[in-house]
Design a protein around this motif. Structure first.
Motif, PDB file in Angstrom:
ATOM      1  N   ARG A  44       0.832  -1.204   0.000  1.00  0.00           N
ATOM      2  CA  ARG A  44       0.000   0.000   0.000  1.00  0.00           C
ATOM      3  C   ARG A  44       0.870   1.257   0.000  1.00  0.00           C
ATOM      4  O   ARG A  44       0.553   2.247  -0.654  1.00  0.00           O
ATOM      5  CB  ARG A  44      -0.897  -0.029   1.249  1.00  0.00           C
ATOM      6  N   TRP A  45       1.993   1.201   0.734  1.00  0.00           N
ATOM      7  CA  TRP A  45       2.868   2.372   0.855  1.00  0.00           C
ATOM      8  C   TRP A  45       3.852   2.492  -0.307  1.00  0.00           C
ATOM      9  O   TRP A  45       4.175   3.586  -0.738  1.00  0.00           O
ATOM     10  CB  TRP A  45       3.648   2.302   2.166  1.00  0.00           C
ATOM     11  N   TYR A  46       4.342   1.327  -0.770  1.00  0.00           N
ATOM     12  CA  TYR A  46       5.368   1.304  -1.823  1.00  0.00           C
ATOM     13  C   TYR A  46       4.931   0.352  -2.933  1.00  0.00           C
ATOM     14  O   TYR A  46       5.504  -0.738  -3.072  1.00  0.00           O
ATOM     15  CB  TYR A  46       6.706   0.825  -1.267  1.00  0.00           C
ATOM     16  N   PRO A  47       3.928   0.693  -3.736  1.00  0.00           N
ATOM     17  CA  PRO A  47       3.461  -0.242  -4.770  1.00  0.00           C
ATOM     18  C   PRO A  47       4.614  -0.651  -5.688  1.00  0.00           C
ATOM     19  O   PRO A  47       5.321   0.199  -6.240  1.00  0.00           O
ATOM     20  CB  PRO A  47       2.408   0.572  -5.530  1.00  0.00           C
TER      21      PRO A  47
ATOM     22  N   ALA B 290       4.825  -1.688  -8.605  1.00  0.00           N
ATOM     23  CA  ALA B 290       4.788  -1.271 -10.009  1.00  0.00           C
ATOM     24  C   ALA B 290       5.136   0.197 -10.207  1.00  0.00           C
ATOM     25  O   ALA B 290       5.504   0.600 -11.322  1.00  0.00           O
ATOM     26  CB  ALA B 290       3.397  -1.540 -10.593  1.00  0.00           C
ATOM     27  N   THR B 291       5.047   1.005  -9.147  1.00  0.00           N
ATOM     28  CA  THR B 291       5.206   2.446  -9.355  1.00  0.00           C
ATOM     29  C   THR B 291       6.200   3.129  -8.422  1.00  0.00           C
ATOM     30  O   THR B 291       6.631   4.249  -8.724  1.00  0.00           O
ATOM     31  CB  THR B 291       3.850   3.157  -9.190  1.00  0.00           C
ATOM     32  N   THR B 292       6.576   2.501  -7.321  1.00  0.00           N
ATOM     33  CA  THR B 292       7.384   3.225  -6.338  1.00  0.00           C
ATOM     34  C   THR B 292       8.793   3.506  -6.851  1.00  0.00           C
ATOM     35  O   THR B 292       9.385   2.699  -7.574  1.00  0.00           O
ATOM     36  CB  THR B 292       7.464   2.458  -5.009  1.00  0.00           C
ATOM     37  N   SER B 293       9.313   4.656  -6.455  1.00  0.00           N
ATOM     38  CA  SER B 293      10.704   4.994  -6.757  1.00  0.00           C
ATOM     39  C   SER B 293      11.562   4.984  -5.499  1.00  0.00           C
ATOM     40  O   SER B 293      12.734   5.365  -5.543  1.00  0.00           O
ATOM     41  CB  SER B 293      10.773   6.384  -7.414  1.00  0.00           C
TER      42      SER B 293
ATOM     43  N   GLY C 133      -5.867  26.905  10.182  1.00  0.00           N
ATOM     44  CA  GLY C 133      -5.319  25.736   9.494  1.00  0.00           C
ATOM     45  C   GLY C 133      -5.101  25.984   8.017  1.00  0.00           C
ATOM     46  O   GLY C 133      -5.744  26.833   7.400  1.00  0.00           O
ATOM     47  N   ARG C 134      -4.164  25.234   7.459  1.00  0.00           N
ATOM     48  CA  ARG C 134      -3.901  25.275   6.022  1.00  0.00           C
ATOM     49  C   ARG C 134      -3.457  23.882   5.581  1.00  0.00           C
ATOM     50  O   ARG C 134      -2.980  23.093   6.410  1.00  0.00           O
ATOM     51  CB  ARG C 134      -2.824  26.301   5.696  1.00  0.00           C
ATOM     52  N   ALA C 135      -3.620  23.571   4.313  1.00  0.00           N
ATOM     53  CA  ALA C 135      -3.293  22.242   3.794  1.00  0.00           C
ATOM     54  C   ALA C 135      -2.283  22.354   2.660  1.00  0.00           C
ATOM     55  O   ALA C 135      -2.307  23.296   1.873  1.00  0.00           O
ATOM     56  CB  ALA C 135      -4.546  21.532   3.301  1.00  0.00           C
ATOM     57  N   VAL C 136      -1.392  21.354   2.603  1.00  0.00           N
ATOM     58  CA  VAL C 136      -0.438  21.213   1.506  1.00  0.00           C
ATOM     59  C   VAL C 136      -0.505  19.764   1.028  1.00  0.00           C
ATOM     60  O   VAL C 136      -0.459  18.837   1.842  1.00  0.00           O
ATOM     61  CB  VAL C 136       1.002  21.562   1.945  1.00  0.00           C
ATOM     62  N   ILE C 137      -0.616  19.571  -0.267  1.00  0.00           N
ATOM     63  CA  ILE C 137      -0.644  18.229  -0.858  1.00  0.00           C
ATOM     64  C   ILE C 137       0.623  18.062  -1.686  1.00  0.00           C
ATOM     65  O   ILE C 137       0.895  18.863  -2.589  1.00  0.00           O
ATOM     66  CB  ILE C 137      -1.889  18.033  -1.744  1.00  0.00           C
ATOM     67  N   VAL C 138       1.398  17.033  -1.377  1.00  0.00           N
ATOM     68  CA  VAL C 138       2.668  16.806  -2.060  1.00  0.00           C
ATOM     69  C   VAL C 138       2.436  15.893  -3.267  1.00  0.00           C
ATOM     70  O   VAL C 138       2.006  14.741  -3.109  1.00  0.00           O
ATOM     71  CB  VAL C 138       3.708  16.184  -1.110  1.00  0.00           C
ATOM     72  N   PRO C 139       2.709  16.370  -4.471  1.00  0.00           N
ATOM     73  CA  PRO C 139       2.422  15.585  -5.673  1.00  0.00           C
ATOM     74  C   PRO C 139       3.218  14.274  -5.716  1.00  0.00           C
ATOM     75  O   PRO C 139       4.365  14.197  -5.257  1.00  0.00           O
ATOM     76  CB  PRO C 139       2.853  16.509  -6.815  1.00  0.00           C
ATOM     77  N   GLY C 140       2.575  13.253  -6.287  1.00  0.00           N
ATOM     78  CA  GLY C 140       3.262  12.019  -6.621  1.00  0.00           C
ATOM     79  C   GLY C 140       3.671  11.136  -5.465  1.00  0.00           C
ATOM     80  O   GLY C 140       4.450  10.199  -5.653  1.00  0.00           O
ATOM     81  N   THR C 141       3.146  11.398  -4.238  1.00  0.00           N
ATOM     82  CA  THR C 141       3.571  10.621  -3.078  1.00  0.00           C
ATOM     83  C   THR C 141       2.384   9.950  -2.411  1.00  0.00           C
ATOM     84  O   THR C 141       1.223  10.309  -2.636  1.00  0.00           O
ATOM     85  CB  THR C 141       4.297  11.507  -2.052  1.00  0.00           C
ATOM     86  N   ARG C 142       2.716   8.963  -1.538  1.00  0.00           N
ATOM     87  CA  ARG C 142       1.687   8.193  -0.860  1.00  0.00           C
ATOM     88  C   ARG C 142       1.831   8.385   0.659  1.00  0.00           C
ATOM     89  O   ARG C 142       2.199   9.477   1.109  1.00  0.00           O
ATOM     90  CB  ARG C 142       1.794   6.725  -1.283  1.00  0.00           C
TER      91      ARG C 142
END
Length: 217
Positions: free
Chosen positions: A101-104, A106-109, A181-190
C-alpha cells in the motif's frame, strides 16, 4: 520563540492495556520540553499531536499533521476497521499488505533498502503493543474530530497526493476544521511521503514555521 529541542531518548514499556489519544498524548507530553514547541506528528502521531494541541495548548507553538486521517466517512471507517479485525491474525501478511500500500511495486521509486528497512521495523513490533496502538489509529479521529475547532495554534496539514488512507481530502478537512489551518498536498507521493519526498516536507515545514514566527510580535 525557541525551536523545539529533541526530547531525551527513553525506552517505552510494551503496551499491555487499551490506549486512547489521551494516554498516548500524556506519554509524549512527558518527553517534550517545557516551553512551547513546533509539534510535528506523522500518521498516528498526527492524531496524538492534535490531542496535545487541543488539551495542552501552552505546550504547542505550531502544529503540523503529516499524513493524518481526519473525520473518516462511514466507508473510510469500515475499510480501516476491517484491517484492524485481521491485524493480529497473520501479522506478517498484514505487514506485506502495508508495504504494498505504501510502496506499490509497479510504481514506487523508493530505494529497496528503505523498503526493506520499513518492513524490518514493522516486523520487529511487539504485536500486542502494535494492536493497542493501531486501535487508536483506527478510532482516534472519532475522539479528536469533535475537538478540532478548539485548536488555536497555527496548523499545517500535509499529505501525499496518492495516499489512499490519509487522503488529500482528509488533510483539507483537517485544515478547514482548525481555525488557523492550512493544507499542503505533495504531488506524486503516498503515505510514506516523508521518505518519498523529504525535501518537499522539509520545505513546507520551514515555510510554515517561518511564516508563523514572522507574524509574531
Amino acid at each position: 520563540m525557541p525551536r523545539a529541542r529533541p526530547a531525551r531518548p527513553r525506552g517505552a514499556a510494551p503496551l499491555r492495556e487499551a490506549q486512547t489519544l489521551a494516554t498516548l498524548g500524556a506519554d509524549v507530553l512527558d518527553r517534550m520540553p517545557a516551553e512551547p514547541v513546533h509539534l510535528v506528528g506523522f500518521s498516528l502521531g498526527a492524531l496524538i499531536a492534535q490531542h496535545i494541541a487541543r488539551f495542552a495548548p501552552a505546550r504547542v507553538a505550531t502544529l503540523t499533521s503529516v499524513n493524518s486521517v481526519c473525520r473518516r466517512t462511514p466507508e473510510e471507517a469500515e475499510k480501516v476497521e476491517a484491517r484492524l479485525a485481521t491485524a493480529g491474525v497473520d501479522f506478517a501478511e498484514g505487514v506485506e499488505a502495508s508495504i504494498e500500500r505504501w510502496y506499490p511495486a509497479a510504481t514506487t521509486s523508493v530505494p529497496q533498502g528503505i523498503i526493506d528497512a520499513t518492513r524490518a521495523t514493522l516486523l520487529a513490533n511487539d504485536i500486542e503493543s502494535y494492536l493497542h496502538a493501531y486501535t487508536v489509529f483506527v478510532r482516534g479521529d472519532r475522539e479528536i474530530g469533535p475537538e478540532l475547532g478548539g485548536i488555536h495554534a497555527p496548523a499545517l496539514a500535509i499529505t501525499g497526493e496518492h495516499d489512499p488512507g490519509s487522503t488529500p481530502e482528509m488533510s483539507r478537512r483537517l485544515a478547514e476544521a482548525i481555525p488557523d489551518g492550512r493544507a499542503v498536498i505533495v504531488p506524486g507521493t503516498r503515505h510514506m511521503m516523508p521518505v518519498e519526498d523529504a525535501p518537499a516536507l522539509a520545505s513546507a515545514l520551514i515555510s510554515f514555521i517561518d511564516e508563523t514566527e514572522g507574524g509574531r510580535p
